[in-house]
Design an enzyme around this catalytic site. Structure first.
Site, PDB file in Angstrom:
ATOM      1  N   LEU A  94       0.830  -1.207   0.000  1.00  4.36           N
ATOM      2  CA  LEU A  94       0.000   0.000   0.000  1.00  4.36           C
ATOM      3  C   LEU A  94       0.859   1.249   0.000  1.00  4.36           C
ATOM      4  O   LEU A  94       1.878   1.326   0.707  1.00  4.36           O
ATOM      5  CB  LEU A  94      -0.928  -0.001   1.225  1.00  4.36           C
ATOM      6  CG  LEU A  94      -2.036  -1.054   1.187  1.00  4.36           C
ATOM      7  CD1 LEU A  94      -2.715  -1.158   2.542  1.00  4.36           C
ATOM      8  CD2 LEU A  94      -3.052  -0.746   0.095  1.00  4.36           C
ATOM      9  N   HIS A 110       3.532 -11.369   8.377  1.00  8.78           N
ATOM     10  CA  HIS A 110       4.560 -11.715   7.384  1.00  8.78           C
ATOM     11  C   HIS A 110       5.157 -13.079   7.761  1.00  8.78           C
ATOM     12  O   HIS A 110       5.515 -13.298   8.920  1.00  8.78           O
ATOM     13  CB  HIS A 110       5.658 -10.642   7.360  1.00  8.78           C
ATOM     14  CG  HIS A 110       6.707 -10.960   6.347  1.00  8.78           C
ATOM     15  ND1 HIS A 110       6.499 -10.792   4.994  1.00  8.78           N
ATOM     16  CD2 HIS A 110       7.951 -11.501   6.470  1.00  8.78           C
ATOM     17  CE1 HIS A 110       7.567 -11.200   4.339  1.00  8.78           C
ATOM     18  NE2 HIS A 110       8.463 -11.628   5.211  1.00  8.78           N
TER      19      HIS A 110
HETATM   20  C1  GAR Z   1       0.464 -16.263   4.635  1.00 11.41           C
HETATM   21  O1  GAR Z   1       1.550 -17.125   4.881  1.00 11.41           O
HETATM   22  C2  GAR Z   1       0.868 -14.825   4.909  1.00 11.41           C
HETATM   23  O2  GAR Z   1       1.754 -14.690   5.982  1.00 11.41           O
HETATM   24  C3  GAR Z   1       1.565 -14.474   3.617  1.00 11.41           C
HETATM   25  O3  GAR Z   1       0.833 -15.121   2.603  1.00 11.41           O
HETATM   26  C4  GAR Z   1       0.115 -16.236   3.139  1.00 11.41           C
HETATM   27  C5  GAR Z   1      -1.346 -16.013   2.887  1.00 11.41           C
HETATM   28  O4  GAR Z   1      -2.111 -17.091   3.282  1.00 11.41           O
HETATM   29  N1  GAR Z   1       1.605 -13.059   3.458  1.00 11.41           N
HETATM   30  C6  GAR Z   1       2.574 -12.417   2.820  1.00 11.41           C
HETATM   31  O5  GAR Z   1       3.509 -12.980   2.298  1.00 11.41           O
HETATM   32  C7  GAR Z   1       2.413 -10.912   2.785  1.00 11.41           C
HETATM   33  N2  GAR Z   1       3.689 -10.286   2.549  1.00 11.41           N
HETATM   34  P1  GAR Z   1      -3.689 -16.996   3.551  1.00 11.41           P
HETATM   35  O6  GAR Z   1      -4.314 -16.280   2.364  1.00 11.41           O
HETATM   36  O7  GAR Z   1      -4.098 -18.453   3.593  1.00 11.41           O
HETATM   37  O8  GAR Z   1      -3.899 -16.285   4.842  1.00 11.41           O
END
Ligand code: GAR
Length: 208
Positions: A94, A110
């Site tokens: 964002l 994260h």
């Molecule tokens: C999760 O592991 C989250 O920490 C990561 O993506 C996945 C989403 O899973 N987020 C990032 O990498 C953001 N920078 P979800 O849609 O099943 O919650």
């Protein structure tokens, strides 16, 4: 009651953890009122609808750049009167028009131990690929406030898991989600909604 708006892009397992904890009363002082997805057809939207939560889709691909997309998100957050914005697997960075309007009011999860394996380009499975490539023996997840730099805001909670010799990005991701993300994200949201997180000199302190 604080008004929680959750931003998602994908499968929504972190959103599910929030919904489950809301149902069991573990999120105190707040309620999820809307889920906004940056992708049409994201399974997270289904999870929200199943829980009776309003949904909106603001497709990232319909906007020319990050700034115009962020302005659209900001207008939504303002019209929803959000007290807390949760990025739960939200894969778009964002622009500062949003982070400046909601200082210490946006929380992200994260999937690594910040300051490792974070910043631009580190999202989803890529984070775990990089951790395995490096050969770290522990990894984990970080719940933090969002500021104008990617993954650089004040850390609220962190948790670690061991990395195993035969891990793949998928097995490591799953272990981190189950043991850390799905527990710490709802916990941080509940702490925020009870005003149990204070910020001093840019650092967050939690009253556990
Ligand atoms: C999760 O592991 C989250 O920490 C990561 O993506 C996945 C989403 O899973 N987020 C990032 O990498 C953001 N920078 P979800 O849609 O099943 O919650």
């Amino acid at each position: 009651m604080k008004n929680i708006v959750v931003l998602v892009s994908g499968g929504g397992t972190n959103l599910q953890a929030l919904i489950d904890d809301q149902k069991s009363g573990e999120i105190k002082g707040g309620k999820i009122t809307c889920v906004i997805s940056s992708k049409e057809g994201a399974y997270a939207l289904e999870r929200a609808r199943n829980a009776g939560i309003d949904t909106k889709v603001l497709p990232r691909k319909s906007y020319a750049d990050s700034k115009s997309y962020s302005e659209a998100i900001l207008a939504e957050l303002n019209s929803l009167n959000a007290d807390l914005v949760v990025l739960a697997g939200f894969m778009t960075i964002l622009d500062e028009c949003v982070t400046k309007a909601y200082p210490y009011k946006i929380i992200n999860v994260h999937p690594a131990l910040i300051p490792s394996f974070c910043g631009e380009g580190y999202y989803g499975l890529r984070v775990h690929e990089k951790a395995l490539e490096y050969g770290v023996k522990v990894s984990g997840a970080t719940v933090h406030f969002v500021n104008e730099k990617a993954d650089a805001g004040a850390i609220i909670l962190q948790g670690a898991v061991d990395v195993k010799n035969d891990d793949t990005p998928e097995t490591l991701q799953r272990r981190i989600m189950e043991n850390v993300e799905w527990k710490l994200l709802p916990k941080a949201v509940s702490l925020f909604c009870q005003d149990r997180i204070t910020v001093k000199n840019g650092k967050a302190y939690v009253d556990l």
